[in-house]
Design a protein around this motif. Structure first.
Motif, short mmCIF file in Angstrom:
data_model
loop_
_atom_site.label_atom_id
_atom_site.label_comp_id
_atom_site.label_asym_id
_atom_site.label_seq_id
_atom_site.Cartn_x
_atom_site.Cartn_y
_atom_site.Cartn_z
N ASP A 30 33.75 55.95 47.37
CA ASP A 30 33.21 55.00 48.32
C ASP A 30 32.91 53.71 47.57
N TYR A 31 32.81 52.62 48.34
CA TYR A 31 32.76 51.29 47.73
C TYR A 31 31.41 50.61 47.91
N PHE A 32 30.37 51.39 48.10
CA PHE A 32 29.05 50.80 48.29
C PHE A 32 28.64 49.98 47.06
N LYS A 33 29.04 50.43 45.89
CA LYS A 33 28.71 49.72 44.65
C LYS A 33 29.26 48.28 44.68
N TYR A 34 30.47 48.14 45.21
CA TYR A 34 31.06 46.80 45.30
C TYR A 34 30.27 45.93 46.28
N ALA A 35 29.86 46.52 47.39
CA ALA A 35 29.07 45.76 48.37
C ALA A 35 27.73 45.33 47.78
N GLN A 36 27.10 46.21 47.02
CA GLN A 36 25.83 45.84 46.37
C GLN A 36 26.03 44.67 45.41
N THR A 37 27.15 44.65 44.71
CA THR A 37 27.45 43.54 43.80
C THR A 37 27.57 42.23 44.57
N LEU A 38 28.31 42.25 45.67
CA LEU A 38 28.44 41.06 46.50
C LEU A 38 27.09 40.60 47.03
N ASP A 39 26.29 41.54 47.50
CA ASP A 39 24.98 41.23 48.07
C ASP A 39 24.06 40.59 47.01
#
Length: 447
Positions: free
Chosen positions: A91-100
């Motif tokens: 899953d790509y939640f880590k990438y979303a956290q980085t963007l946020d």
């Protein structure tokens, strides 16, 4: 500039709600790809922080120097499904956290590009990203997402359409605000500066500045001067007004690109409304001669408006792009809110209007118990309009948990509020369950 032109511009800004809705920096993340997701996220963070470090400051400087409100400063990035596919993450939640995290530290309003392009089928990164969407939308603050499920060239991926209905339902269960940050597209464009659908296409330059202008109030005030005149005079008035608005957007975009040392991309001249009085696309249509938006003649009036806006913008700027036309988000437009509350505007009429406007079914509150298959069918209808008419269409519907038809949903700020609108109760489940691909139309074969 002539004194009268300066006075006219000041009047547009002070009294007619003229503004630059957004300056959006598009940033390519293709050089951040890494099989190690931690390294990839660190590269993404560093690149965004480096390229956009002065975005907000420059926007504020231009506001102060020229007296032109710049409502939003935003970032769009390469679709994350492409960037993250090299990793083994499920899953790509880590990438979303980085963007946020990057967006918050930079002080921008939103960052778009948690996106997937699945119009013809899935790649592994697409499925992982889509499965991550409910968590990302509900547990990040500034990340915006989009999924392109169809195009005129490829048809409509009905498996993705079915899945997106479930995603929207799941996200709505977690947070009633989650789906305000996601758009489902057909024929998505690569240079859109407006959220929630902005992403930086792979065909774009490494970094670019795109501008989204607004000005429904300016157009309405201009039309007040041609009351009772023929519709070709109405179209000419809108065209001239759109020319002026686009010129202002080009000025701000050029100045921002010079100061940020980033190439200037496009001006998106979409008329983007707000819930504020006098800043409504619906009220433009009513000024043309409708008693209320949604009545017979609404689609014709909107077609005239959209075409005239595009003609005026093209005359003003060589680099017009994005969506460019008229937005009809229900919750973000005071006139649309009033018409929906009064019952003169329904979802079926909004769907007809989307055949001739910029995007589609936008910011529409629906009952929380609406089946996922019905939402998927709404997406399919909009995608079909886009596919057949070779235009961008989109869906941003908002199931509101616990709310029934007629009750009000409050979103706040520019997102406004909206009455929960009735959805056709007849089932589309058997059609959605078929899945597969709706083939591209015959006119897609142009070579």
């Amino acid at each position: 500039m002539e004194t009268e032109k300066i006075k006219e511009t000041i009047h547009m800004i002070s009294d007619e709600k003229l503004d630059v809705r957004t300056i959006t920096m598009g940033i390519s993340l293709l050089d951040c790809i890494d099989s190690d997701s931690d390294r990839a996220c660190e590269r993404i963070y560093r690149k965004i922080m480096t390229k956009a470090k002065n975005l907000v400051k420059v926007g504020q400087q231009l506001e102060a120097e020229y007296g032109i409100p710049i409502i939003n400063k935003r970032i769009s990035v390469t679709p994350i499904s492409i960037i993250a596919a090299a990793s083994a993450d499920q899953d790509y939640f880590k990438y979303a956290q980085t963007l946020d995290r990057a967006a918050k530290e930079l002080g921008v309003n939103f960052i778009g590009g948690f996106s997937a392009l699945v119009q013809k089928g899935y790649q592994s990164g697409d499925l992982r990203l889509i499965n991550s969407l409910p968590q990302v939308l509900s547990e990040t603050d500034l990340v915006c997402a989009s999924v392109n499920v169809g195009s005129t060239r490829s048809g409509i991926n009905m498996d993705a359409v079915a899945q997106m209905g479930k995603v929207i339902k799941d996200a709505a269960e977690r947070s009633f605000m989650a789906n305000t940050k996601m758009v489902v597209f057909c024929n998505a464009v690569e240079d859109n500066p407006f959220m929630a659908g902005a992403f930086h296409g792979v065909g774009e330059r490494d970094v670019v500045i795109n501008v989204g202008v607004s000005g429904p109030g300016v157009v309405k005030h201009a039309l007040e001067k041609v009351k009772g005149q023929p519709l070709d005079a109405v179209a000419e008035t809108i065209k001239k007004t759109a020319f002026k608005v686009t010129r202002m957007g080009q000025l701000i975009g050029t100045l921002a690109s010079e100061r940020l040392h980033v190439p200037f991309g496009i001006v998106d001249l979409s008329l983007a409304p707000t819930p504020a009085a006098g800043d409504s696309v619906a009220q433009i249509l009513e000024e043309i001669g409708l008693e209320s938006v949604g009545t017979h003649g609404t689609t014709a009036a909107l077609a005239l408006l959209n075409d005239a806006v595009k003609k005026g913008g093209i005359m003003a700027c060589n680099h017009v792009g994005g969506l460019s036309g008229a937005f009809i988000p229900v919750s973000e437009d005071a006139g649309m809110i009033a018409a929906a509350t009064a019952g003169t505007l329904n979802i079926e009429k909004l769907e007809a209007m989307t055949a001739v406007c910029s995007v589609g079914l936008d910011m529409i509150a629906i009952p929380g118990d609406t089946p996922a298959e019905t939402i998927s069918a709404m997406i399919a209808d909009e995608a079909a309009i886009g596919m057949i008419n070779n235009k961008t269409t989109a869906v941003r519907v908002l199931p509101i948990k616990g709310k029934k038809v007629g009750e009000m949903a409050e979103f706040g700020g520019l997102l406004g509020y909206a009455p929960v609108m009735a959805v056709n109760a007849a089932s589309s489940a058997a059609m959605i369950a078929r899945g597969g691909l709706i083939p591209a139309p015959i006119h897609s074969f142009k070579n």
